[in-house]
Scaffold this active site. Sequence first.
Site, short mmCIF file in Angstrom:
data_model
loop_
_atom_site.label_atom_id
_atom_site.label_comp_id
_atom_site.label_asym_id
_atom_site.label_seq_id
_atom_site.Cartn_x
_atom_site.Cartn_y
_atom_site.Cartn_z
N ASP A 34 -1.09 36.70 -47.96
CA ASP A 34 -0.26 37.90 -47.88
C ASP A 34 0.24 38.08 -46.45
O ASP A 34 -0.54 38.31 -45.53
CB ASP A 34 -1.10 39.11 -48.32
CG ASP A 34 -0.34 40.42 -48.28
OD1 ASP A 34 0.86 40.41 -47.91
OD2 ASP A 34 -0.93 41.45 -48.63
N HIS A 83 0.72 14.14 -45.11
CA HIS A 83 -0.63 14.26 -45.65
C HIS A 83 -1.69 13.80 -44.67
O HIS A 83 -2.86 14.24 -44.74
CB HIS A 83 -0.74 13.47 -46.95
CG HIS A 83 -1.79 14.00 -47.88
ND1 HIS A 83 -3.00 14.48 -47.45
CD2 HIS A 83 -1.81 14.12 -49.24
CE1 HIS A 83 -3.72 14.87 -48.49
NE2 HIS A 83 -3.01 14.67 -49.58
#
Length: 457
Positions: free
Chosen positions: A401, A175
């Site tokens: 995508d 993180h």
Amino acid sequence: MDTTPNLTLIEDCRISPPPGTVGHRSLPLTFFDTTWLLFPPVHHLFFYDFPHSKSHFVETVVPNLKHSLSLTLRHFFPFVGKLVVYPNLNNSGVIKKPEIRHVEGDYVALTFAECDLDFNDLSGYHSRKCETFYPLVPSLGKAVKKSNYVTIPLFSLKVTLFPNNGISIGMTNHHSLCDASTRYSFLKAWTSIARFGGDQSFLVNEYPPIYDRLINYPKLDEYKLSQTRLETFYKPPSLVGPTNKVRATFVLTRTNINQLKERVISELPILEYVSSFTVICGYIWSCIAKSLVKLGERKGEDELEQFIFTIDCRSRMDPPIPANYFGNCGAPCVVTIENVVLSSENGFVVASKLIGEGINKMVNNKDGIMKDVERWHDPFKIRARKIGVAGTPKLKFYNTDFGWGKPKKYETISIDYNESISINASKGSTQDVEIGLCLPSTQMEALANIFNDGLKG
């Protein structure tokens, strides 16, 4: 060939940027980054329909992902670097600031595997065992202790084929590397390069990351490091099973959200701040509290509940930080309420009010969002049941995508580490919201009934 339950290894890869394109570089962490040093890794999982054979996957998908990832890492070098932390005091008694360091030859671990689990079941919205997902997400690798510092990889990937059904892409990052905004920018770059075969379209249509440390608060850096027990850095947590928990996703449509907003406004007409985010959070938070009461796990009137989420500070800094700033740039907002109030019939309205007031106080502070930054984490010291939020509806992760179409399902697996939920824009419409939960199966069943019944009124 190495195997894990339900998983067969196809190839282990080490992906680096093209030779000579990055070189030796380093990026100091700011206090926004060091806040996350001791937190668990972040795990995300994307499921894509892919009704093709293993041979087609190996011949087309594997080489394209390897090539496009290499080109992407050229522009996002911290993803391939290592986190360097100095737990020991130097001669002057000061802890040296952590940094992300890249040297020529560094790589991202990328694994390709084949799986015999049920793709359609995993990519659903119903309750599924949490540990079923764990083989699909990669680990970061081990921390390595040197003479006066520790290094740990920051990013790893696992791509799993479900023959003739689909593909999953598991991502893990430390993180302290970056927040959701930067991670989304990385994904937009990678998917663009994968679709077009090169980085020209990315360079024309997107803004490359800004690495300048525009957030410069040396005293805050020193203060944050002094409050961080770096000796615990050596053993980052990992996901293990089995557990008694299940994962499920709930959807709030735009119609649902508008109805919730109308309910709050009708009961509190003079309330200054009512947004979609506040009612979404207020509603699911109250549903969780009611499910605990229904199961007899919350009885005392003095028991406290806390709701914790992050506010992106980029546009709220003075001067504002560009949206493509690389790293973490978020402030915690913590709301506290008594369980007896949150679980009451009117709990959703009160929770929405408090969340809205918390946001309004931070973003409209006349002295700026950095006012009282040293006290940001004071509420965490209060003994209370804490529920965190991962994600934001503002980032459209369902638009990622690679050339096979948009994801069938997106999951935030790292909410399994603690009492957290995920909130993201929906697959069907960016006006709808998906809420991911990881709970004991009995509580999940109780919550589902409460969630659905509450939307009928």
